[in-house]
Design a protein around this motif. Sequence first.
Motif, PDB file in Angstrom:
ATOM      1  N   PHE A  28      21.647 -60.658  -4.206  1.00  0.00           N
ATOM      2  CA  PHE A  28      20.193 -60.686  -4.061  1.00  0.00           C
ATOM      3  C   PHE A  28      19.749 -61.055  -2.643  1.00  0.00           C
ATOM      4  O   PHE A  28      18.638 -60.716  -2.232  1.00  0.00           O
ATOM      5  N   GLU A  29      20.590 -61.768  -1.919  1.00  0.00           N
ATOM      6  CA  GLU A  29      20.207 -62.242  -0.595  1.00  0.00           C
ATOM      7  C   GLU A  29      20.888 -61.454   0.521  1.00  0.00           C
ATOM      8  O   GLU A  29      20.868 -61.876   1.683  1.00  0.00           O
ATOM      9  N   GLU A  30      21.479 -60.318   0.182  1.00  0.00           N
ATOM     10  CA  GLU A  30      22.087 -59.491   1.218  1.00  0.00           C
ATOM     11  C   GLU A  30      21.000 -58.922   2.136  1.00  0.00           C
ATOM     12  O   GLU A  30      19.877 -58.653   1.687  1.00  0.00           O
ATOM     13  N   ARG A  49      11.873 -54.722  -3.460  1.00  0.00           N
ATOM     14  CA  ARG A  49      12.919 -55.728  -3.650  1.00  0.00           C
ATOM     15  C   ARG A  49      13.036 -56.086  -5.133  1.00  0.00           C
ATOM     16  O   ARG A  49      14.131 -56.264  -5.663  1.00  0.00           O
ATOM     17  N   LEU A  50      11.884 -56.170  -5.797  1.00  0.00           N
ATOM     18  CA  LEU A  50      11.880 -56.468  -7.226  1.00  0.00           C
ATOM     19  C   LEU A  50      12.606 -55.378  -8.010  1.00  0.00           C
ATOM     20  O   LEU A  50      13.390 -55.661  -8.922  1.00  0.00           O
ATOM     21  N   VAL A  51      12.351 -54.134  -7.642  1.00  0.00           N
ATOM     22  CA  VAL A  51      13.038 -53.010  -8.279  1.00  0.00           C
ATOM     23  C   VAL A  51      14.542 -53.079  -8.005  1.00  0.00           C
ATOM     24  O   VAL A  51      15.364 -52.855  -8.899  1.00  0.00           O
ATOM     25  N   GLU A  52      14.908 -53.419  -6.782  1.00  0.00           N
ATOM     26  CA  GLU A  52      16.324 -53.513  -6.412  1.00  0.00           C
ATOM     27  C   GLU A  52      17.015 -54.634  -7.187  1.00  0.00           C
ATOM     28  O   GLU A  52      18.181 -54.495  -7.589  1.00  0.00           O
ATOM     29  N   TYR A  53      16.320 -55.734  -7.411  1.00  0.00           N
ATOM     30  CA  TYR A  53      16.895 -56.811  -8.224  1.00  0.00           C
ATOM     31  C   TYR A  53      17.285 -56.278  -9.605  1.00  0.00           C
ATOM     32  O   TYR A  53      18.374 -56.578 -10.125  1.00  0.00           O
ATOM     33  N   LEU A  54      16.393 -55.515 -10.209  1.00  0.00           N
ATOM     34  CA  LEU A  54      16.658 -54.969 -11.541  1.00  0.00           C
ATOM     35  C   LEU A  54      17.815 -53.973 -11.511  1.00  0.00           C
ATOM     36  O   LEU A  54      18.640 -53.932 -12.427  1.00  0.00           O
ATOM     37  N   GLU A  55      17.878 -53.164 -10.467  1.00  0.00           N
ATOM     38  CA  GLU A  55      18.983 -52.214 -10.329  1.00  0.00           C
ATOM     39  C   GLU A  55      20.310 -52.956 -10.265  1.00  0.00           C
ATOM     40  O   GLU A  55      21.303 -52.573 -10.893  1.00  0.00           O
ATOM     41  N   ARG A  56      20.335 -54.024  -9.503  1.00  0.00           N
ATOM     42  CA  ARG A  56      21.564 -54.786  -9.357  1.00  0.00           C
ATOM     43  C   ARG A  56      21.936 -55.503 -10.653  1.00  0.00           C
ATOM     44  O   ARG A  56      23.112 -55.598 -10.996  1.00  0.00           O
ATOM     45  N   LEU A  57      20.957 -55.991 -11.348  1.00  0.00           N
ATOM     46  CA  LEU A  57      21.227 -56.594 -12.657  1.00  0.00           C
ATOM     47  C   LEU A  57      21.822 -55.560 -13.606  1.00  0.00           C
ATOM     48  O   LEU A  57      22.800 -55.829 -14.314  1.00  0.00           O
ATOM     49  N   ALA A  58      21.234 -54.378 -13.631  1.00  0.00           N
ATOM     50  CA  ALA A  58      21.709 -53.321 -14.528  1.00  0.00           C
ATOM     51  C   ALA A  58      23.144 -52.923 -14.192  1.00  0.00           C
ATOM     52  O   ALA A  58      23.971 -52.720 -15.085  1.00  0.00           O
ATOM     53  N   ASN A  59      23.444 -52.826 -12.915  1.00  0.00           N
ATOM     54  CA  ASN A  59      24.775 -52.383 -12.501  1.00  0.00           C
ATOM     55  C   ASN A  59      25.845 -53.444 -12.708  1.00  0.00           C
ATOM     56  O   ASN A  59      27.016 -53.115 -12.894  1.00  0.00           O
TER      57      ASN A  59
END
Length: 210
Positions: free
Chosen positions: A80-82, A93-103
């Motif tokens: 998340f802090e990259e 960024r909020l969308v990217e957080y969700l993408e990373r959670l999903a992956n």
Amino acid sequence: MKVAKGKPGWKKMPEEVRKESILQAAMLCFFSKGFERTSVQDIADAAGLTKGGIYFHFESKEEIRDTLIRNFLSWERFGFEEPEVVKLPAHLRLVEYLERLANRLAVEGNCSPRLFAEATACGAMEKEILEFYDSLEKLFSKTIKEAQKTGIIKADLSPELTARTLIALFDGLQIQSDISNQRALQTMGRQVLKGFFKSMLFLPHDNCEI
């Protein structure tokens, strides 16, 4: 799901490699059959080992489950802090957080929240899991506040309540994906989340595309 028995050179492998192989086999078993219906023998069969080989590294099926959950919840693994995440506009960024959670919370179409629920139902790992969700809510709430200041997200929404709602929606989509391939998180789930962002969170704005 089964791996051929008698892995060549198993005893010569580093201990961490052997443990990781057991964890991967156990994860597939837990997701396929559920924790309660999975036996140590099932894990041994999937890993291509004897039960003794499992017990050499883990005291019990519960220790394997708890290790898996700790690995899932490791904050660093989400990145998340990259730098490439931090530099994004707040709403993206909020969308990217969700993408990373999903992956990182889903494995071969199966989701970790079910494993979390099975563990807490037995009184295990509750503190660690709640701390993870608390950290997620704080991160999401902070990011929502930032997006509200830029006029992308509706200013009258409570950041804290919106963060909790968004995470609950995400977990629900994961569980539905686990139940049915027709509700896959990477397809149907993504459409639902995009609709939620555009209709519930975002104000009409040239820069609010996701």
